[in-house]
Write a protein that holds these residues in place. Structure first.
Motif, mmCIF file in Angstrom:
data_model
loop_
_atom_site.group_PDB
_atom_site.id
_atom_site.type_symbol
_atom_site.label_atom_id
_atom_site.label_comp_id
_atom_site.label_asym_id
_atom_site.label_seq_id
_atom_site.Cartn_x
_atom_site.Cartn_y
_atom_site.Cartn_z
ATOM 1 N N THR A 1 -6.711 1.342 -1.604
ATOM 2 C CA THR A 1 -6.755 1.663 -2.904
ATOM 3 C C THR A 1 -5.937 3.055 -2.864
ATOM 4 N N PRO A 2 -5.358 3.465 -4.145
ATOM 5 C CA PRO A 2 -4.719 4.703 -4.247
ATOM 6 C C PRO A 2 -5.393 5.768 -4.509
ATOM 7 N N CYS A 3 -5.030 6.832 -4.232
ATOM 8 C CA CYS A 3 -5.666 8.097 -4.521
ATOM 9 C C CYS A 3 -5.884 8.491 -5.904
ATOM 10 N N HIS B 1 -4.735 15.622 -3.929
ATOM 11 C CA HIS B 1 -5.071 15.243 -2.490
ATOM 12 C C HIS B 1 -5.800 16.209 -1.812
ATOM 13 N N ARG C 1 -0.547 9.420 0.618
ATOM 14 C CA ARG C 1 -2.156 9.262 0.053
ATOM 15 C C ARG C 1 -2.634 10.492 0.810
ATOM 16 N N MET D 1 0.855 -1.197 -0.048
ATOM 17 C CA MET D 1 0.036 -0.062 0.073
ATOM 18 C C MET D 1 0.857 1.248 -0.008
ATOM 19 N N THR D 2 0.472 2.061 -0.999
ATOM 20 C CA THR D 2 1.408 3.359 -1.111
ATOM 21 C C THR D 2 0.960 4.203 0.332
#
Length: 226
Positions: free
Chosen positions: A15-17, A21, A5, A1-2
């Motif tokens: 889930t990614p952005c 942001h 975010r 997971m990144t």
């Protein structure tokens, strides 16, 4: 997971952005806000009761897109192994569809209502509940308290009256249960508040009456506080 975010992304949401942001700010009922991308803002908004969203100055129209996306997003969408059967587990769009389907049913075709036992089998003992209702009556004042507290008082007062009427069979108690249930129903219709499947303006309450609405709302409220 990144880890790169937006603030609106839940730690357990993998889930990614999507997009900037800081596209919007999601506000809860206390006006506490959190900035985020449109994707995670929609997921956060769908998981809040009474939340709202505003666009950042540099991103006009973002709030509208988030609101539309949240309407079809289930609460806590990142939780994929939980049941999705109660109204609070479904999206606003799914709940509206269920309510509209009920509008087309005749009285004989409507799903069975909550029974007295369904609604109150796990409710507090009557003396304790009476004490709490009296406390709420004092703290909610002349409806000047926060809306959540006023609504809890109306709900629990109606439920207590329903229980008393069911046990006593007395005509005056029956009338009070109807009257307090109607007060809850009218309040919820005015403010657009409900927790159960059928909203306060639904035709089902014409058939079943305010005490049935009290039971729907009490059982869903009690489950959420258990």
């Amino acid at each position: 997971m990144t880890t790169d975010r937006c603030a609106a992304a839940h730690p357990e949401d993998p889930t990614p952005c999507v997009g900037p942001h800081d596209a919007v700010t999601v506000l809860d009922r206390s006006n506490r806000g959190m900035g985020g991308c449109e994707h995670h803002a929609a997921r956060l908004l769908a998981s809040l009761e009474g939340g709202r969203v505003v666009s950042a100055p540099d991103h006009p129209g973002a709030a509208i897109r988030v609101h539309k996306a949240a309407d079809t997003t289930r609460p806590f969408a990142w939780v994929t192994d939980a049941p999705r059967t109660e109204p609070g587990q479904l999206s606003a769009a799914e709940n509206r569809a269920a309510a509209q389907a009920g509008d087309n049913l005749s009285a004989d075709e409507l799903p069975p209502p909550f029974t007295f036992r369904d609604a109150y089998s796990r409710a507090p003992e009557m003396p304790a509940e009476t004490h709490d209702v009296l406390r709420l009556q004092v703290t909610s004042g002349d409806y000047a308290a926060p809306q959540e507290e006023v609504r809890e008082y109306l709900l629990r007062y109606a439920a207590l009256a329903d229980r008393v009427a069911e046990e006593s069979g007395d005509a005056d108690d029956q009338e009070k249960a109807e009257r307090t249930g109607r007060a809850l129903l009218d309040h919820d219709r005015e403010h657009g508040i409900w927790r159960g499947v059928y909203p306060p303006g639904h035709a089902i309450w014409t058939h079943r009456g305010p005490r049935a609405y009290t039971r729907q709302e009490y059982i869903t409220w009690h489950r959420s506080t258990a």
